[in-house]
Design a protein around this motif. Sequence first.
Motif, PDB file in Angstrom:
ATOM      1  N   VAL A 134      16.858   0.339 -51.598  1.00 51.93           N
ATOM      2  CA  VAL A 134      17.361   0.540 -50.238  1.00 51.93           C
ATOM      3  C   VAL A 134      17.286  -0.798 -49.513  1.00 51.93           C
ATOM      4  N   GLU A 135      18.376  -1.177 -48.876  1.00 50.57           N
ATOM      5  CA  GLU A 135      18.427  -2.472 -48.199  1.00 50.57           C
ATOM      6  C   GLU A 135      18.792  -2.287 -46.739  1.00 50.57           C
ATOM      7  N   GLY A 136      17.893  -2.706 -45.854  1.00 52.57           N
ATOM      8  CA  GLY A 136      18.171  -2.695 -44.431  1.00 52.57           C
ATOM      9  C   GLY A 136      18.771  -4.015 -43.990  1.00 52.57           C
ATOM     10  N   HIS A 137      18.700  -4.290 -42.702  1.00 49.85           N
ATOM     11  CA  HIS A 137      19.304  -5.527 -42.183  1.00 49.85           C
ATOM     12  C   HIS A 137      18.354  -6.210 -41.221  1.00 49.85           C
ATOM     13  N   ARG A 138      18.653  -7.453 -40.912  1.00 48.47           N
ATOM     14  CA  ARG A 138      17.931  -8.239 -39.926  1.00 48.47           C
ATOM     15  C   ARG A 138      18.791  -8.390 -38.676  1.00 48.47           C
ATOM     16  N   HIS A 139      18.201  -8.977 -37.639  1.00 49.41           N
ATOM     17  CA  HIS A 139      18.984  -9.318 -36.459  1.00 49.41           C
ATOM     18  C   HIS A 139      20.019 -10.385 -36.819  1.00 49.41           C
ATOM     19  N   ASP A 140      20.987 -10.596 -35.953  1.00 44.93           N
ATOM     20  CA  ASP A 140      22.037 -11.581 -36.208  1.00 44.93           C
ATOM     21  C   ASP A 140      21.496 -12.992 -36.355  1.00 44.93           C
ATOM     22  N   ASP A 141      20.348 -13.284 -35.706  1.00 41.46           N
ATOM     23  CA  ASP A 141      19.752 -14.611 -35.837  1.00 41.46           C
ATOM     24  C   ASP A 141      18.779 -14.687 -37.018  1.00 41.46           C
ATOM     25  N   PHE A 142      18.775 -13.653 -37.862  1.00 42.64           N
ATOM     26  CA  PHE A 142      17.974 -13.549 -39.083  1.00 42.64           C
ATOM     27  C   PHE A 142      16.497 -13.260 -38.814  1.00 42.64           C
ATOM     28  N   SER A 143      16.110 -13.040 -37.577  1.00 41.53           N
ATOM     29  CA  SER A 143      14.750 -12.601 -37.299  1.00 41.53           C
ATOM     30  C   SER A 143      14.594 -11.146 -37.725  1.00 41.53           C
ATOM     31  N   PHE A 144      13.349 -10.704 -37.851  1.00 43.34           N
ATOM     32  CA  PHE A 144      13.080  -9.384 -38.409  1.00 43.34           C
ATOM     33  C   PHE A 144      13.237  -8.305 -37.347  1.00 43.34           C
ATOM     34  N   ARG A 296      26.724 -31.712 -34.913  1.00 37.53           N
ATOM     35  CA  ARG A 296      28.136 -31.586 -35.279  1.00 37.53           C
ATOM     36  C   ARG A 296      28.642 -30.151 -35.104  1.00 37.53           C
ATOM     37  N   ASP A 297      27.872 -29.382 -34.348  1.00 35.99           N
ATOM     38  CA  ASP A 297      28.266 -28.035 -33.929  1.00 35.99           C
ATOM     39  C   ASP A 297      28.337 -27.021 -35.065  1.00 35.99           C
ATOM     40  N   PHE A 298      27.582 -27.263 -36.134  1.00 34.26           N
ATOM     41  CA  PHE A 298      27.425 -26.222 -37.147  1.00 34.26           C
ATOM     42  C   PHE A 298      26.355 -25.241 -36.673  1.00 34.26           C
ATOM     43  N   ALA A 299      26.505 -23.990 -37.047  1.00 35.04           N
ATOM     44  CA  ALA A 299      25.427 -23.022 -36.866  1.00 35.04           C
ATOM     45  C   ALA A 299      24.395 -23.263 -37.965  1.00 35.04           C
ATOM     46  N   VAL A 300      23.120 -23.297 -37.587  1.00 34.92           N
ATOM     47  CA  VAL A 300      22.061 -23.599 -38.547  1.00 34.92           C
ATOM     48  C   VAL A 300      20.894 -22.652 -38.309  1.00 34.92           C
ATOM     49  N   ALA A 301      20.404 -22.041 -39.375  1.00 35.56           N
ATOM     50  CA  ALA A 301      19.221 -21.181 -39.267  1.00 35.56           C
ATOM     51  C   ALA A 301      17.963 -22.036 -39.259  1.00 35.56           C
ATOM     52  N   ASP A 302      17.014 -21.689 -38.374  1.00 37.58           N
ATOM     53  CA  ASP A 302      15.719 -22.378 -38.398  1.00 37.58           C
ATOM     54  C   ASP A 302      15.093 -22.198 -39.779  1.00 37.58           C
ATOM     55  N   SER A 303      14.544 -23.280 -40.332  1.00 33.06           N
ATOM     56  CA  SER A 303      14.048 -23.214 -41.702  1.00 33.06           C
ATOM     57  C   SER A 303      12.602 -23.675 -41.811  1.00 33.06           C
ATOM     58  N   PHE A 310      23.623 -23.024 -43.356  1.00 33.36           N
ATOM     59  CA  PHE A 310      24.471 -23.509 -42.272  1.00 33.36           C
ATOM     60  C   PHE A 310      25.872 -22.930 -42.402  1.00 33.36           C
ATOM     61  N   GLY A 311      26.600 -22.934 -41.314  1.00 33.80           N
ATOM     62  CA  GLY A 311      27.962 -22.404 -41.274  1.00 33.80           C
ATOM     63  C   GLY A 311      28.561 -22.690 -39.900  1.00 33.80           C
ATOM     64  N   ARG A 312      29.474 -21.889 -39.416  1.00 34.45           N
ATOM     65  CA  ARG A 312      30.093 -20.807 -40.172  1.00 34.45           C
ATOM     66  C   ARG A 312      31.482 -21.246 -40.565  1.00 34.45           C
ATOM     67  N   PHE A 313      31.933 -20.781 -41.727  1.00 35.43           N
ATOM     68  CA  PHE A 313      33.196 -21.220 -42.288  1.00 35.43           C
ATOM     69  C   PHE A 313      34.130 -20.032 -42.474  1.00 35.43           C
ATOM     70  N   ASP A 314      35.393 -20.244 -42.165  1.00 31.98           N
ATOM     71  CA  ASP A 314      36.387 -19.200 -42.425  1.00 31.98           C
ATOM     72  C   ASP A 314      36.586 -19.013 -43.919  1.00 31.98           C
ATOM     73  N   GLY A 334      24.250 -15.921 -49.469  1.00 33.39           N
ATOM     74  CA  GLY A 334      23.892 -15.465 -48.143  1.00 33.39           C
ATOM     75  C   GLY A 334      25.050 -14.790 -47.432  1.00 33.39           C
ATOM     76  N   PRO A 335      24.936 -14.624 -46.112  1.00 36.54           N
ATOM     77  CA  PRO A 335      25.961 -13.909 -45.357  1.00 36.54           C
ATOM     78  C   PRO A 335      27.315 -14.611 -45.456  1.00 36.54           C
ATOM     79  N   ALA A 336      28.371 -13.838 -45.296  1.00 33.67           N
ATOM     80  CA  ALA A 336      29.726 -14.400 -45.346  1.00 33.67           C
ATOM     81  C   ALA A 336      29.861 -15.518 -44.316  1.00 33.67           C
ATOM     82  N   GLY A 337      30.464 -16.626 -44.737  1.00 32.37           N
ATOM     83  CA  GLY A 337      30.699 -17.737 -43.829  1.00 32.37           C
ATOM     84  C   GLY A 337      29.602 -18.782 -43.801  1.00 32.37           C
ATOM     85  N   TRP A 338      28.532 -18.583 -44.578  1.00 33.35           N
ATOM     86  CA  TRP A 338      27.411 -19.514 -44.604  1.00 33.35           C
ATOM     87  C   TRP A 338      27.261 -20.144 -45.987  1.00 33.35           C
ATOM     88  N   LEU A 339      26.670 -21.342 -46.016  1.00 28.70           N
ATOM     89  CA  LEU A 339      26.345 -22.040 -47.250  1.00 28.70           C
ATOM     90  C   LEU A 339      24.895 -22.525 -47.170  1.00 28.70           C
TER      91      LEU A 339
END
Length: 362
Positions: A134-144, A296-303, A310-314, A334-339
């Motif tokens: 069973v797989e749940g989800h996280r918040h959009d910012d990847f926090s729990f 450079r205006d990429f979205a980046v998750a705190d690591s 990082f992303g997001r890409f079409d 990872g999530p669609a649009g991220w690398l």
Amino acid sequence: MTWSPPLREELRGVEPYGAPQLDVPVQLNTNENPYGPPAEVVAEIATRVAQAAGRLNRYPDRDFTALRSALRDYLAAESGVRVAVEQVWAANGSNEVMLHLLQAFGGPGRVAMSFAPTYSMYPEYARDTHTAWVEGHRHDDFSFDLDHAAALIAEHRPSVVLLPSPNNPTGTALPHDVVGQVAALVGDGVLVIDEAYAEFRRTGTPSALELLADHPNLVITRTMSKAFAAAGLRLGYLAADPRVCDALRVVRLPYHLSSTTQATALAALAHAPVLLGRVDQLRKERDALVRWLRERDFAVADSDANFVLFGRFDNRRAVWEQLLDHGVLIREVGPAGWLRVSIGTPDEMEAFKDALTKVGRQ
């Protein structure tokens, strides 16, 4: 008559797990430590393996007591938490450690759970042990999302919950209050905090080892593949209640850690300060890359790990392929649009930045 092997139905058409292994100048896709062990460590490993080789006619210590003691001492030095030898377990990579946990505490009629985005091998451990996944989800910012987790745990009553911290592929660490509350929610089940990247955590980010004494259903897993620059060693381990380790002794294969594996791991642990000597540099490279990407205006998750999402890409696939054309291999995960990019040497990071600048956002 044409014969075909009697493969389990749920395995038909399934591709084996694995990141691409390509011969390119800059390989930043599997979160390895880019710095190999120094000469003095290699010499120590060679000496200890040679000694072990003289007794290869004998089975290894099946309870690997010396190794468990050395791992206990390392955890005490790294985290400030000292556990008993009986609270330490090890296997061939954290993958086998996880498989042991699912063999012991999962199985038919039981549920394992995690929260996406999360490590992509977890559902495979469940599948291989006939454990429902069973797989749940996280918040959009990847926090729990604790409220969502509480509802899902109450609905499915999992026997095993798997939470990486820092999370793979996002790099997000879990605060102590979240770990403690999830441990309470899991109740009679087992909460596994996967700390494969713990040594890379930022100052002030605690280890869940600090909570072990208060939660007997808590298991903290580690690996020597990342910070120890020993991915080729294949040595993972955990700290837990002694009753957990006793259960794992039941499901492990006989003599599962070879004499040479134990000798190599003991040599590496004897030189832990040297092997971990590049961790601070890798942390600085990571933080510098986060700043560079955000500028450079990429979205980046705190690591808190040795990689950056990082992303997001079409069209992330196109970006991945064009980076590869420039000799830079990263991970499409990872999530669609991220690398995800692993942290390498300064030269490798400059090569990545140069290639990404040329490729752009697509």
